[in-house]
Design an enzyme around this catalytic site. Structure first.
Site, mmCIF file in Angstrom:
data_model
loop_
_atom_site.group_PDB
_atom_site.id
_atom_site.type_symbol
_atom_site.label_atom_id
_atom_site.label_comp_id
_atom_site.label_asym_id
_atom_site.label_seq_id
_atom_site.Cartn_x
_atom_site.Cartn_y
_atom_site.Cartn_z
ATOM 1 N N GLU A 12 66.142 58.638 30.766
ATOM 2 C CA GLU A 12 65.515 57.485 31.421
ATOM 3 C C GLU A 12 64.524 56.767 30.509
ATOM 4 O O GLU A 12 64.030 55.692 30.852
ATOM 5 C CB GLU A 12 64.802 57.927 32.702
ATOM 6 C CG GLU A 12 65.713 58.586 33.727
ATOM 7 C CD GLU A 12 66.824 57.672 34.195
ATOM 8 O OE1 GLU A 12 66.536 56.492 34.486
ATOM 9 O OE2 GLU A 12 67.979 58.129 34.274
ATOM 10 N N CYS A 13 64.221 57.340 29.356
ATOM 11 C CA CYS A 13 63.207 56.812 28.440
ATOM 12 C C CYS A 13 63.865 56.065 27.276
ATOM 13 O O CYS A 13 64.667 56.632 26.548
ATOM 14 C CB CYS A 13 62.364 57.983 27.913
ATOM 15 S SG CYS A 13 61.217 57.539 26.595
ATOM 16 N N GLY A 14 63.494 54.795 27.097
ATOM 17 C CA GLY A 14 64.049 53.987 26.014
ATOM 18 C C GLY A 14 63.736 54.556 24.642
ATOM 19 O O GLY A 14 64.587 54.548 23.746
ATOM 20 N N ARG A 17 66.069 57.410 24.118
ATOM 21 C CA ARG A 17 67.442 56.928 23.870
ATOM 22 C C ARG A 17 67.577 56.373 22.459
ATOM 23 O O ARG A 17 68.565 56.627 21.765
ATOM 24 C CB ARG A 17 67.838 55.868 24.897
ATOM 25 C CG ARG A 17 68.055 56.421 26.291
ATOM 26 C CD ARG A 17 68.716 55.387 27.210
ATOM 27 N NE ARG A 17 67.985 54.132 27.299
ATOM 28 C CZ ARG A 17 67.043 53.861 28.194
ATOM 29 N NH1 ARG A 17 66.682 54.781 29.089
ATOM 30 N NH2 ARG A 17 66.453 52.677 28.210
#
Length: 143
Positions: A12-14, A17
């Site tokens: 969920e974390c950019g 990612r």
């Protein structure tokens, strides 16, 4: 490539990612540990903090966590209390934490991971926000 890299990842974390994508851009498929589903043991968390050369407070995440509700900003809390909180609430562990043969680092910003990847980037890489961090020749920009 069979380089052994582990990423403690939150999909969920950019930033997480982007970090994972840079590892893969070097042709490496890391071991991905979704630490919210499979939190590290206390002993492993303590070892990761030590190997990264940071204090437990440096690994605490404030945004989107119970940090304030738990009073974790209190400077009188010792390392043990902070680790207790991370064990009880894994969302407090900042991410991504990457382990490679070159060391352990909290990869914020995500391009910090480039210091831990023993292989060159295979081509250009831009973060999700469009910021170019690796050129077409696989060279780090802005370093």
């Amino acid at each position: 490539m069979t380089t052994d890299i582990i990423i403690y990842h939150n999909p969920e974390c950019g930033t997480s990612r982007n970090t994972l994508a840079m590892i893969r851009n070097a042709g490496i498929e890391p071991h991905v540990v979704e630490y919210l589903k499979t939190p590290p043991s206390r002993a492993l968390l303590e070892q990761l903090i030590e190997r990264a050369g940071i204090a437990p407070r440096d690994l605490l995440r404030e945004k989107g966590t119970p940090y304030a509700d738990l009073g974790l900003g209190d400077p009188s809390l010792d390392d043990g209390a902070l680790i207790d909180a991370m064990m009880a609430h894994p969302i407090l562990i900042n991410r991504p934490l990457v382990v490679s043969p070159l060391g352990v680092k909290l990869c914020r910003p995500s391009e910090v991971v480039l210091d831990l990847i023993p292989a060159r980037q295979r081509g250009a890489f831009a973060k999700e926000d469009g910021e170019q961090v690796v050129d077409d020749a696989g060279n780090r920009l802005g370093a």
